[in-house]
Write a protein that holds these residues in place. Structure first.
Motif, PDB file in Angstrom:
ATOM      1  N   MET C 117      -5.007   1.744  -8.565  1.00 43.05           N
ATOM      2  CA  MET C 117      -5.805   1.094  -7.516  1.00 43.05           C
ATOM      3  C   MET C 117      -6.405   2.098  -6.532  1.00 43.05           C
ATOM      4  O   MET C 117      -6.937   1.694  -5.502  1.00 43.05           O
ATOM      5  CB  MET C 117      -4.923   0.101  -6.732  1.00 43.05           C
ATOM      6  CG  MET C 117      -4.248  -0.931  -7.594  1.00 43.05           C
ATOM      7  SD  MET C 117      -5.369  -2.204  -8.158  1.00 43.05           S
ATOM      8  CE  MET C 117      -5.437  -3.288  -6.748  1.00 43.05           C
ATOM      9  N   ASP C 118      -6.339   3.397  -6.816  1.00 47.88           N
ATOM     10  CA  ASP C 118      -6.831   4.402  -5.863  1.00 47.88           C
ATOM     11  C   ASP C 118      -8.294   4.218  -5.506  1.00 47.88           C
ATOM     12  O   ASP C 118      -8.663   4.211  -4.333  1.00 47.88           O
ATOM     13  CB  ASP C 118      -6.648   5.808  -6.451  1.00 47.88           C
ATOM     14  CG  ASP C 118      -5.239   6.318  -6.232  1.00 47.88           C
ATOM     15  OD1 ASP C 118      -4.896   7.372  -6.777  1.00 47.88           O
ATOM     16  OD2 ASP C 118      -4.491   5.653  -5.494  1.00 47.88           O
ATOM     17  N   ASP C 119      -9.163   4.089  -6.538  1.00 47.13           N
ATOM     18  CA  ASP C 119     -10.598   3.916  -6.277  1.00 47.13           C
ATOM     19  C   ASP C 119     -10.849   2.707  -5.395  1.00 47.13           C
ATOM     20  O   ASP C 119     -11.643   2.733  -4.464  1.00 47.13           O
ATOM     21  CB  ASP C 119     -11.350   3.702  -7.609  1.00 47.13           C
ATOM     22  CG  ASP C 119     -11.599   5.025  -8.297  1.00 47.13           C
ATOM     23  OD1 ASP C 119     -11.833   5.013  -9.514  1.00 47.13           O
ATOM     24  OD2 ASP C 119     -11.559   6.057  -7.609  1.00 47.13           O
ATOM     25  N   PHE C 120     -10.149   1.631  -5.726  1.00 43.08           N
ATOM     26  CA  PHE C 120     -10.304   0.369  -5.006  1.00 43.08           C
ATOM     27  C   PHE C 120      -9.966   0.561  -3.529  1.00 43.08           C
ATOM     28  O   PHE C 120     -10.713   0.171  -2.632  1.00 43.08           O
ATOM     29  CB  PHE C 120      -9.373  -0.650  -5.666  1.00 43.08           C
ATOM     30  CG  PHE C 120      -9.332  -1.999  -5.027  1.00 43.08           C
ATOM     31  CD1 PHE C 120      -8.237  -2.397  -4.280  1.00 43.08           C
ATOM     32  CD2 PHE C 120     -10.371  -2.884  -5.180  1.00 43.08           C
ATOM     33  CE1 PHE C 120      -8.185  -3.649  -3.702  1.00 43.08           C
ATOM     34  CE2 PHE C 120     -10.327  -4.139  -4.597  1.00 43.08           C
ATOM     35  CZ  PHE C 120      -9.228  -4.518  -3.860  1.00 43.08           C
ATOM     36  N   PHE C 121      -8.845   1.243  -3.247  1.00 39.24           N
ATOM     37  CA  PHE C 121      -8.442   1.410  -1.856  1.00 39.24           C
ATOM     38  C   PHE C 121      -9.302   2.431  -1.129  1.00 39.24           C
ATOM     39  O   PHE C 121      -9.530   2.310   0.077  1.00 39.24           O
ATOM     40  CB  PHE C 121      -6.958   1.783  -1.763  1.00 39.24           C
ATOM     41  CG  PHE C 121      -6.052   0.622  -2.060  1.00 39.24           C
ATOM     42  CD1 PHE C 121      -5.069   0.699  -3.020  1.00 39.24           C
ATOM     43  CD2 PHE C 121      -6.199  -0.575  -1.376  1.00 39.24           C
ATOM     44  CE1 PHE C 121      -4.248  -0.381  -3.296  1.00 39.24           C
ATOM     45  CE2 PHE C 121      -5.379  -1.665  -1.649  1.00 39.24           C
ATOM     46  CZ  PHE C 121      -4.403  -1.558  -2.610  1.00 39.24           C
ATOM     47  N   GLU C 122      -9.810   3.419  -1.860  1.00 39.97           N
ATOM     48  CA  GLU C 122     -10.698   4.376  -1.198  1.00 39.97           C
ATOM     49  C   GLU C 122     -11.986   3.721  -0.757  1.00 39.97           C
ATOM     50  O   GLU C 122     -12.519   4.006   0.320  1.00 39.97           O
ATOM     51  CB  GLU C 122     -11.018   5.532  -2.144  1.00 39.97           C
ATOM     52  CG  GLU C 122     -10.085   6.700  -1.917  1.00 39.97           C
ATOM     53  CD  GLU C 122     -10.266   7.769  -2.956  1.00 39.97           C
ATOM     54  OE1 GLU C 122      -9.251   8.343  -3.373  1.00 39.97           O
ATOM     55  OE2 GLU C 122     -11.420   8.011  -3.335  1.00 39.97           O
TER      56      GLU C 122
END
Lengths: 118, 155, 254
Positions: C117-122
């Motif tokens: 979920m890194d991209d999503f949270f960035e």
């Protein structure tokens, strides 16, 4: 296009869209009652009569410029959404501007010339 | 956090998008827009050529238009007339849906006001104003088809 | 079996469902389909079934979950083709005997049903999703004041504040699929939620990232995000209201 905010481009896209609904409506309405009669040169519904109608010709000029902006901006949006890289983006911008200017010039020359000589 | 993953993203579920009217309208708007943009380029060039780039004569007009219109196909309706009829149809649907999008995004007409949740939860594309919009589009297009068919084939 | 209260009858039904789980294998870099038959009751959820599979049949099945009651957003996955919360989906209510479970689309997989979920949270962080005041120290030093808000001002953004960042809308959006840099419905709904809050004064700071090709203008109103949101947040509405502010130049809901 780093100079103009995307929302300004889209605002004009929507404004020309609304204008187009009106002028394309007029352009299509002049095909009434018979399409075939409206594309002949002579005759009561013919092209010559349409060229003589000043109000209709103003609508056609507005149509030319509004449609060119709307179509070019629309084409640019959907071509850029194919996301093919930096060079693709630059190429699309260049081609769109060239085609747009070309259409405007050709159309204006033909219409103004026709109005002056007829 | 761990290093950035280099794997590819999970593929989408196409079935989710095939059963939505809004998704089809979005694709239609783009495809018809591209076709109509190409038609604009062609139409401007043809009419400008037929007007002899500013020095129109009846002869050049009739010759170019006769060439473009092609042979008579149904009754005394030319092939070109049928193509233009289909293009006009695309214009009608693209325009009607476009007006819906413009009214929604510029003026906020047809956007429900955010409010406290009620159950069952209805997303805004399914709420009444959007449904009314879509029915209006259908009515406008049907009236347009009726008028256009008269002009093209009967008149 | 009925409950203790005399006038409420709770009927427990049991059935065996087949779960077809599409699992990502990080060693091979590909997907495989694992089939499990498990018996569940009509009161149990897909998450219960997956945990039962984990406990009794296949301990290697990787599943993210936490609250199991629809408030943390961890267990979002694609169930029978639609992104849903596994803890809020009951197999009995799906209507099929075979249930397909897949990891969320548009996100990179880590293992089995777990996605990164890194991209999503960035993208979420990129829109500054917090209360911005012109005086940055105000919230820390002037502790005896408060920001008043009427019910009407609350309703302007309340619906969008229910987002649990589950990622279902992000998985459902076709424009996220086409444009890897598109912020996504969740980030834009969050941008609207904070910009429409009358206590916030940072709308202009969010303009640059929101008013771009990767911001609202990648959204073409397919509406799928709103259809799959488990909390009724309606990101499509938020994005359209945001577009309205951008086009008319007026800050949202003032």
């Amino acid at each position: 296009m780093g100079m103009v905010a995307k929302s300004t481009l889209m605002k004009w896209h929507y404004i020309t869209g609304l204008i187009l609904v009106v002028v394309v409506g007029i352009h299509l309405a002049f095909r009434w009652p018979s399409y075939e009669a409206s594309i002949e040169w002579a005759g009561p519904h013919g092209v010559y009569e349409q060229l003589m109608n000043i109000g209709y010709m103003i609508a056609i000029f507005i149509l030319l410029y509004a449609a060119t902006y709307h179509a070019m901006n629309g084409l640019r949006t959907l071509l850029l959404e194919l996301h093919q890289g930096k060079y693709w983006n630059i190429a699309v911008d260049v081609v769109i501007i060239i085609v747009g200017v070309f259409i405007v010039i050709v159309g204006t020359v033909a219409l103004v010339g026709a109005l002056l000589t007829v | 956090m761990a290093e950035k993953l280099s794997t590819k993203r999970n593929p989408p579920k196409w079935s989710l998008w095939f059963k939505g009217l809004d998704e089809w309208l979005l694709i239609f708007q783009k495809v018809s827009g591209a076709l109509l943009a190409l038609y604009l380029i062609g139409h401007t060039l043809v009419i400008s050529t037929a007007l002899n780039f500013g020095h129109p004569t009846p002869l050049t007009w009739e010759r170019i238009i006769g060439l473009i219109e092609g042979p008579q196909v149904i009754g005394n309706v030319h092939f070109g007339a049928i193509i233009e009829y289909l293009v006009a149809l695309l214009v009608a649907i693209h325009g009607a849906n476009g007006v819906r999008l413009i009214l929604m995004q510029y003026f906020g007409l047809g956007l429900p006001k955010p409010e406290r949740r009620t159950y069952p939860m209805v997303p805004s594309p399914m709420k009444k104003p959007q449904v009314i919009y879509k029915y209006l589009i259908i009515i406008v297009v049907v009236i347009f088809i009726a008028l256009a068919s008269y002009v093209a084939f009967i008149g | 079996m009925s409950s203790a209260k005399a006038d409420i009858k709770v009927e427990i039904k049991r059935r065996t469902f087949t779960f077809k789980v599409k699992r990502y294998d990080p060693k091979t870099g590909g997907y495989r389909l694992s089939e499990y038959k498990v018996e569940v009751t009509n009161r149990q959820t897909v998450l219960d079934a997956l945990l039962k599979i984990k406990a009794t049949q296949d301990a290697t099945l990787a599943v993210r979950y936490s609250c199991r009651m629809g408030t943390c957003g961890s267990c979002a996955m694609i169930i029978n083709g639609t992104p849903r919360l596994a803890c809020e989906t009951k197999p009995f209510e799906l209507g099929t005997d075979v249930i397909t479970v897949e990891p969320l689309s548009n996100l990179k997989p880590i293992k089995d049903l777990v996605t990164d979920m890194d991209d999503f949270f960035e993208k979420h962080k990129a829109v500054d999703p917090w209360l911005i005041r012109k005086d940055e120290k105000e919230q820390f030093e002037q502790l005896d004041t408060y920001y008043p808000q009427t019910e009407e001002q609350l309703l302007n953004y309340l619906e969008f504040s229910y987002c649990i960042k589950c990622g279902a809308c992000y998985a459902a959006c076709p424009m996220v699929f086409l444009n890897k840099n598109y912020l996504g419905p969740q980030a834009l709904a969050a941008a609207y939620r904070w910009s429409a809050d009358n206590r916030d004064e940072g709308y202009v700071l969010r303009l640059k990232i929101v008013d771009s090709d990767n911001g609202v203008w990648s959204c073409h109103y397919s509406g799928t995000c709103s259809k799959v949101c488990p909390k009724g947040v309606d990101p499509a509405l938020a994005i359209n209201l945001l577009k309205k502010s951008l086009l008319t130049g007026k800050p949202p809901a003032r």
